[in-house]
Write a protein that holds these residues in place. Structure first.
Motif, PDB file in Angstrom:
ATOM      1  N   UNK A  18       0.835  -1.198   0.000  1.00 43.80           N
ATOM      2  CA  UNK A  18       0.000   0.000   0.000  1.00 43.80           C
ATOM      3  C   UNK A  18       0.869   1.247   0.000  1.00 43.80           C
ATOM      4  N   UNK A  19       1.170   1.757  -1.199  1.00 37.19           N
ATOM      5  CA  UNK A  19       1.901   3.014  -1.357  1.00 37.19           C
ATOM      6  C   UNK A  19       0.887   4.082  -1.771  1.00 37.19           C
ATOM      7  N   UNK A  20       1.239   5.357  -1.700  1.00 34.21           N
ATOM      8  CA  UNK A  20       0.291   6.382  -2.168  1.00 34.21           C
ATOM      9  C   UNK A  20      -0.165   6.144  -3.612  1.00 34.21           C
ATOM     10  N   UNK A  21       0.731   5.711  -4.462  1.00 39.36           N
ATOM     11  CA  UNK A  21       0.376   5.486  -5.871  1.00 39.36           C
ATOM     12  C   UNK A  21      -0.583   4.319  -6.030  1.00 39.36           C
ATOM     13  N   UNK A  22      -0.280   3.188  -5.361  1.00 34.68           N
ATOM     14  CA  UNK A  22      -1.156   2.018  -5.501  1.00 34.68           C
ATOM     15  C   UNK A  22      -2.501   2.270  -4.819  1.00 34.68           C
ATOM     16  N   UNK A  23      -2.509   3.031  -3.736  1.00 34.18           N
ATOM     17  CA  UNK A  23      -3.779   3.352  -3.089  1.00 34.18           C
ATOM     18  C   UNK A  23      -4.643   4.220  -3.992  1.00 34.18           C
ATOM     19  N   UNK A  24      -4.053   5.233  -4.634  1.00 30.97           N
ATOM     20  CA  UNK A  24      -4.828   6.075  -5.557  1.00 30.97           C
ATOM     21  C   UNK A  24      -5.456   5.223  -6.657  1.00 30.97           C
ATOM     22  N   UNK A  25      -4.669   4.327  -7.214  1.00 32.52           N
ATOM     23  CA  UNK A  25      -5.183   3.454  -8.278  1.00 32.52           C
ATOM     24  C   UNK A  25      -6.308   2.570  -7.746  1.00 32.52           C
ATOM     25  N   UNK A  26      -6.107   1.959  -6.596  1.00 30.97           N
ATOM     26  CA  UNK A  26      -7.128   1.082  -6.029  1.00 30.97           C
ATOM     27  C   UNK A  26      -8.389   1.858  -5.673  1.00 30.97           C
TER      28      UNK A  26
END
Length: 176
Positions: A18-26
């Motif tokens: 859970x990184x900021x980038x993967x969270x935004x995508x999810x």
């Protein structure tokens, strides 16, 4: 059913950290309504566009919530307004949502004739529905502040379908 004690080590499919980038995508997979929250402050219109408005937080007292980035330069002034107007933007207001969210504050209200209540709550005509609120409580939440807003009144015009933010794009909500 499989119960996973630690999904990062026992998931049947690979799990991304859970990184900021993967969270935004999810998070982008979950459509969210688009709202404008505004007030007239010092005789000037002020507001912000949010896709984090959560309705139905509580019916008694009547509360909604909105998560505002701590880096917002608008919220510190807006939060002090005695009344806030909340416009649930319509599917035909995508361009307006972008304009109202612009970093260039001097152009946000160009061509817009907002409605303002005696208490200073500012709304955008042509939206799907309207709420008037006041700040009830704030909660620190990481890089955001969650503001609970107490609803003072509502108006539901026969307006357009809701504007939603989904998969990093504005879209109209179609009811079939």
């Amino acid at each position: 059913m499989t119960l996973l004690a630690d999904p990062t080590t026992q998931s049947p499919a690979p799990v991304t950290p859970a990184t900021p980038e993967t969270l935004r995508e999810t998070f982008s997979h979950f459509p969210q309504g688009v709202a404008f929250i505004g007030a007239e402050v010092d005789a000037a219109p002020l507001g912000l566009v949010a896709s984090t408005l959560t309705v139905g937080v509580s019916l008694d007292p009547p509360l909604v919530s909105v998560a505002v980035q701590n880096s917002s330069t608008t919220w510190p002034t807006l939060r002090r307004a005695p009344e806030l107007g909340i416009s649930l933007l319509g599917s035909d207001q995508e361009h307006l949502a972008r304009q109202l969210a612009s970093k260039d504050r001097s152009r946000r209200f160009t061509g817009v004739s907002p409605e303002v209540t005696a208490g200073g709550g500012l709304t955008i005509p042509g939206s799907s529905a309207f709420l008037w609120a006041r700040l009830y409580e704030e909660v620190a939440a990481g890089d955001h502040t969650v503001a609970l807003l107490e609803i003072l009144g509502t108006r539901n015009d026969d307006g357009p379908e809701a504007l939603v933010f989904h998969r990093s794009e504005f879209k109209g909500l179609r009811v079939s």
